[in-house]
Design a protein around this motif. Sequence first.
Motif, short mmCIF file in Angstrom:
data_model
loop_
_atom_site.label_atom_id
_atom_site.label_comp_id
_atom_site.label_asym_id
_atom_site.label_seq_id
_atom_site.Cartn_x
_atom_site.Cartn_y
_atom_site.Cartn_z
N LYS A 18 -1.29 2.98 -5.17
CA LYS A 18 -1.54 2.16 -4.44
C LYS A 18 -0.64 1.08 -3.55
CE LYS A 18 -0.88 -0.55 -9.17
NZ LYS A 18 -1.50 -1.07 -9.69
N ARG A 21 2.68 -4.95 -4.29
CA ARG A 21 2.38 -6.07 -3.44
C ARG A 21 3.24 -7.16 -2.79
NH1 ARG A 21 2.43 -7.17 -8.85
NH2 ARG A 21 4.09 -8.88 -9.85
N SER A 23 6.01 -10.57 -2.06
CA SER A 23 6.66 -11.43 -2.91
C SER A 23 6.69 -12.91 -2.48
CB SER A 23 7.88 -10.83 -2.99
OG SER A 23 9.05 -11.74 -3.14
N ASP A 41 8.43 -7.65 2.10
CA ASP A 41 6.72 -7.02 1.60
C ASP A 41 7.09 -5.84 0.45
OD1 ASP A 41 6.92 -8.10 3.84
OD2 ASP A 41 6.94 -6.16 5.05
N GLY A 42 5.63 -5.30 0.09
CA GLY A 42 5.27 -4.44 -1.28
C GLY A 42 6.05 -3.16 -0.42
N ASN A 75 6.55 -3.46 -5.91
CA ASN A 75 6.75 -4.88 -4.94
C ASN A 75 7.39 -5.59 -4.10
OD1 ASN A 75 4.24 -4.57 -6.50
ND2 ASN A 75 4.79 -5.73 -8.49
N GLY A 127 2.49 -4.69 0.41
CA GLY A 127 1.01 -6.28 1.23
C GLY A 127 2.88 -6.86 1.89
N TYR A 143 2.46 -17.93 -0.53
CA TYR A 143 1.42 -16.63 -0.90
C TYR A 143 1.97 -15.70 -0.22
CZ TYR A 143 -0.13 -18.58 3.74
OH TYR A 143 -0.75 -18.93 5.26
N GLN A 145 0.27 -10.76 0.40
CA GLN A 145 -0.82 -10.41 1.13
C GLN A 145 -0.50 -9.20 -0.84
OE1 GLN A 145 -0.35 -8.33 3.93
NE2 GLN A 145 -1.83 -9.38 5.11
N PRO A 146 -1.42 -9.18 -1.15
CA PRO A 146 -1.72 -8.10 -2.47
C PRO A 146 -1.49 -6.43 -2.21
CG PRO A 146 -4.03 -8.44 -2.58
CD PRO A 146 -2.57 -9.63 -1.06
N GLY A 147 -1.43 -5.62 -2.38
CA GLY A 147 -1.01 -4.37 -1.95
C GLY A 147 -2.35 -3.79 -1.45
#
Length: 332
Positions: A18, A21, A23, A41-42, A75, A127, A143, A145-147
């Motif tokens: 996966k 995420r 930061s 970025d993740g 992450n 993300g 905020y 993005q999640p991965g």
Amino acid sequence: MTEGNFVDYVKMYVSSGKGGRGSAHLHREKYITKGGPDGGDGGRGGHIILRGNDNLWTLLHLKFKKHIRAGHGGNGSKSRSFGADGEDFYLDVPLGTVIRDTETNEILLEITENGEERIIAEGGKGGLGNWHFRSSTNQTPRYAQPGMPMEEKYITLELKVLADVGLVGFPNAGKSTLLSVVTSAKPKIADYEFTTLKPNLGIVEYRDFQTFVMADIPGIIEGAAEGKGLGHYFLRHIERNSILLFMIPADAEDIRKQYDILLDELRRYNPEMLDKDRVIAISKSDMLDDELKAEMKIELDNELPIPYLFISSVAQQGITELKDVLWKMLNV
């Protein structure tokens, strides 16, 4: 390679990694209490990658690997530090491997070239950090993005033997004996049907250190195209051979009839097989004297639609001539 070490059918579960995420960190340091966004970025999740390897002849090395997982992406962190990409997992497979979705039986891809790499499960994208979301109206976005999630599936690896010459014939036609004579392969040989239950491969040495690959395919029985016996299991190995060498014993009741039955089984399984070059080897011909052989030639010249040779693997008769014919057909 012994018969027990030949594995041509493997099921497994594969899971990519996966994505990490992003930061949502805000820059902070001495004398700067309200810095802007600096979240990194993740990282990308690892892929599951199939790679063709012409040094492999079997799926034996994957027989006990039922679960394959790639690494997850790292992450993102402060100071626009990107997360590390997840480690890719490489699955080396022999040339001629077909990969199917186990649930739908759909062919996903095929590996036919050495070094060819194909992704079977793609890692999730990482993300984006909050650095990407800053704007004149939102200078401190909190905020990120999640991965993206991992990709997982059940797959079936199915090997279809890649060989220059495939031996086709009824059980106990002398295919394994021929392979043992013209190559260094050591197939199981006995005087009963279905001695061979797995394909055997051998390297035929020709003149001037040239070689080609010959495959001994387990014997076909009438009705194999409908799955009778182990029909589909055997027939799929013939699909990838360049030349089909039909082996029919000299003591067969009707040589033309045996050839027609074998050809019909191939046609019903896959009509494209009829486009391959074909030649007939009449095996065990050491039991024929010169007079009987001459009579058979007159009859066969009128009946058989393709070239044929008389051979005897045990007595080493016609073997050199057979190699010459096969080499010429391969290099037309």
